[in-house]
Motif scaffolding. Structure first.
Motif, mmCIF file in Angstrom:
data_model
loop_
_atom_site.group_PDB
_atom_site.id
_atom_site.type_symbol
_atom_site.label_atom_id
_atom_site.label_comp_id
_atom_site.label_asym_id
_atom_site.label_seq_id
_atom_site.Cartn_x
_atom_site.Cartn_y
_atom_site.Cartn_z
ATOM 1 N N GLY A 29 52.841 64.050 45.160
ATOM 2 C CA GLY A 29 52.000 63.917 46.289
ATOM 3 C C GLY A 29 50.566 64.581 45.912
ATOM 4 O O GLY A 29 49.583 64.146 46.676
ATOM 5 N N VAL A 30 50.442 65.220 44.818
ATOM 6 C CA VAL A 30 49.301 65.738 44.240
ATOM 7 C C VAL A 30 48.680 64.812 43.312
ATOM 8 O O VAL A 30 47.509 64.336 43.262
ATOM 9 N N LEU A 31 49.582 64.879 42.218
ATOM 10 C CA LEU A 31 48.886 64.202 40.960
ATOM 11 C C LEU A 31 49.057 62.698 40.900
ATOM 12 O O LEU A 31 48.274 61.965 40.224
ATOM 13 N N MET A 32 49.716 62.027 41.835
ATOM 14 C CA MET A 32 49.656 60.780 41.917
ATOM 15 C C MET A 32 49.314 60.148 43.439
ATOM 16 O O MET A 32 49.599 60.703 44.476
ATOM 17 N N ASP A 33 48.560 59.120 43.467
ATOM 18 C CA ASP A 33 48.262 58.585 44.756
ATOM 19 C C ASP A 33 49.202 57.194 44.869
ATOM 20 O O ASP A 33 50.011 57.055 44.338
ATOM 21 N N GLU A 34 48.865 56.344 46.052
ATOM 22 C CA GLU A 34 49.611 55.479 46.343
ATOM 23 C C GLU A 34 49.689 54.326 45.305
ATOM 24 O O GLU A 34 50.794 53.806 44.829
ATOM 25 N N LEU A 39 52.314 51.063 40.854
ATOM 26 C CA LEU A 39 52.194 50.713 39.211
ATOM 27 C C LEU A 39 53.498 51.367 38.510
ATOM 28 O O LEU A 39 54.136 50.614 37.773
ATOM 29 N N LEU A 40 53.786 52.753 39.041
ATOM 30 C CA LEU A 40 55.213 53.098 38.128
ATOM 31 C C LEU A 40 56.331 52.355 38.709
ATOM 32 O O LEU A 40 57.065 51.971 37.824
ATOM 33 N N SER A 41 56.576 51.972 39.843
ATOM 34 C CA SER A 41 57.726 50.823 40.274
ATOM 35 C C SER A 41 57.480 49.835 39.514
ATOM 36 O O SER A 41 58.662 49.297 39.207
ATOM 37 N N ARG A 42 56.367 49.153 39.479
ATOM 38 C CA ARG A 42 56.555 47.795 38.957
ATOM 39 C C ARG A 42 56.555 48.089 37.349
ATOM 40 O O ARG A 42 57.188 47.002 36.717
ATOM 41 N N PHE A 43 56.169 48.996 36.847
ATOM 42 C CA PHE A 43 56.463 49.307 35.470
ATOM 43 C C PHE A 43 57.930 49.364 35.149
ATOM 44 O O PHE A 43 58.474 48.887 34.084
ATOM 45 N N PHE A 117 60.108 46.371 45.423
ATOM 46 C CA PHE A 117 59.539 45.572 44.349
ATOM 47 C C PHE A 117 60.531 45.065 43.871
ATOM 48 O O PHE A 117 60.165 43.888 42.845
ATOM 49 N N ILE A 118 61.719 45.313 43.665
ATOM 50 C CA ILE A 118 62.809 44.615 43.129
ATOM 51 C C ILE A 118 62.978 43.066 43.728
ATOM 52 O O ILE A 118 63.050 42.138 42.942
ATOM 53 N N TRP A 119 62.711 43.268 44.903
ATOM 54 C CA TRP A 119 62.859 42.032 45.843
ATOM 55 C C TRP A 119 61.799 41.106 45.473
ATOM 56 O O TRP A 119 61.909 40.066 45.410
ATOM 57 N N GLU A 120 60.676 41.795 45.351
ATOM 58 C CA GLU A 120 59.318 41.052 45.284
ATOM 59 C C GLU A 120 59.402 40.444 43.781
ATOM 60 O O GLU A 120 58.821 39.269 43.676
ATOM 61 N N LYS A 121 60.171 41.013 42.738
ATOM 62 C CA LYS A 121 60.195 40.278 41.499
ATOM 63 C C LYS A 121 61.131 39.679 41.217
ATOM 64 O O LYS A 121 61.339 39.088 40.132
ATOM 65 N N LYS A 122 62.236 39.581 42.322
ATOM 66 C CA LYS A 122 63.439 38.784 42.137
ATOM 67 C C LYS A 122 64.326 39.026 41.024
ATOM 68 O O LYS A 122 65.029 38.431 40.623
#
Length: 352
Positions: A29-34, A39-43, A117-122
């Protein structure tokens, strides 16, 4: 869910893992924004090797959760819950599934976010792996708890620690909240950090001036009202005997400022972090304003908590401070006024 189940098995779990959830709120909540979360999820999806660490971390989380629940069931205070082993299989499964899902709910919520994001990338193979491992671990947790309930209790010997630490009085409120209201603390801190992050994100767009951040600090102070109510209630009930002690106004003032600052440590860390990274040095003043606003709310709660006009007075103070911000009242005027009132409050006999 049954209130007894929450008090007996859900709240103690969050109490014992409060440090872990505080670290998650601080990092997420502090060191990371939306954008960084996205980006982490897609990585993770693009790198299956990194994605495999998620089931491993979930496995360790389930082991810690299982150990905490088994320690509770083996305690002398929880002997009454062993009659659950005599329940019908359907009732036992329903009772414990609610508890397990409540304790795993933050993890499952993040997995739902990741599934988008899993659904987005199939990447359906990763999704199947993620949810199958989750279901297996949830079933494993339920099976071990069921097995614990059906086994006879082992004798346990409790050894008292040789050293008993004495904590300063200003930290008592944190220890009390950790023991009795951990979910309230987590929800309040989560709402406060999300609110601050939103105000800073909109301020960095360049559409607002510094008064926008001052208004955000004012809103953040009012979000802390549930914790201020809890603090005041503890002082009136459990710590009322301290009022009879011959405390000086310096000791009272130090207690008040120390306990209030400890209540807003995550928010102060956020403001300090943003102030260091930002090109606007005025952002560091927001931390002083937050302490001033929350001190003003504490004074209002002390004076008018039992009054039926408290909601109207709280709203009046909010809009009064809002108008002062709109008309660009200097920030040091807030601090000076609240400091004077707080000094007068600390000088009162038989009062905090």
């Amino acid at each position: 869910m049954n209130k007894v189940a929450i008090l007996a098995f859900v709240r103690p779990f969050y109490q014992r893992t409060l440090g872990f959830w505080s670290a998650i709120l601080l990092i997420g909540g502090v060191l990371m924004d939306e954008k960084q979360h996205v980006l982490l999820s897609r990585f993770l999806i693009k790198n299956p090797v990194a994605f495999c660490f998620i089931p491993v971390l979930l496995f360790f989380y389930s082991l810690i959760h299982l150990r905490i629940q088994q320690e509770l069931l083996r305690g002398n205070n929880y002997l009454v819950f062993h009659h659950l082993g005599l329940y019908a299989e359907k009732e036992l499964r329903l009772f414990w599934s609610r508890i397990i899902l409540a304790n795993f709910s933050p993890i499952l919520t993040y997995f739902l976010f990741l599934s988008y994001f899993i659904w987005e990338k199939k990447a359906f193979d990763l999704g199947i792996t993620l949810w199958m491992s989750t279901l297996i671990l949830l079933g494993f947790t339920y099976g071990k708890i069921r097995q614990t309930l059906h086994r006879p209790l082992k004798e346990a010997f409790v050894t008292r620690p040789a050293v008993r630490w004495a904590f300063p009085r200003s930290t008592w409120i944190l220890l009390s909240l950790r023991q009795h209201r951990p979910i309230l603390v987590l929800l309040t801190k989560a709402c406060g950090l999300l609110l601050l992050n939103g105000f800073f994100y909109s301020f960095q767009s360049g559409s607002y001036d510094w008064r926008w951040l001052q208004f955000g600090i004012l809103c953040l102070a009012y979000v802390q009202l549930p914790l201020i109510f809890e603090k005041t209630e503890k002082e009136i009930t459990e710590q009322s005997w301290i009022l009879a002690l011959p405390l000086s106004w310096k000791n009272k003032l130090g207690y008040q400022m120390g306990s209030l600052i400890l209540l807003i440590i995550p928010e102060l860390f956020f403001l300090g972090w943003k102030g260091i990274l930002s090109t606007y040095p005025e952002n560091l003043v927001c931390a002083i304003l937050l302490v001033a606003f929350i001190s003003a709310l504490q004074l209002l709660v002390y004076r008018k908590k039992e009054s039926s006009s408290f909601p109207n007075l709280a709203l009046t103070m909010f809009f009064g401070l809002f108008l002062a911000i709109i008309f660009s009242l200097p920030w040091w005027a807030f601090v000076f006024g609240v400091s004077f009132l707080f000094f007068q409050q600390s000088k009162r006999a038989f009062g905090f």
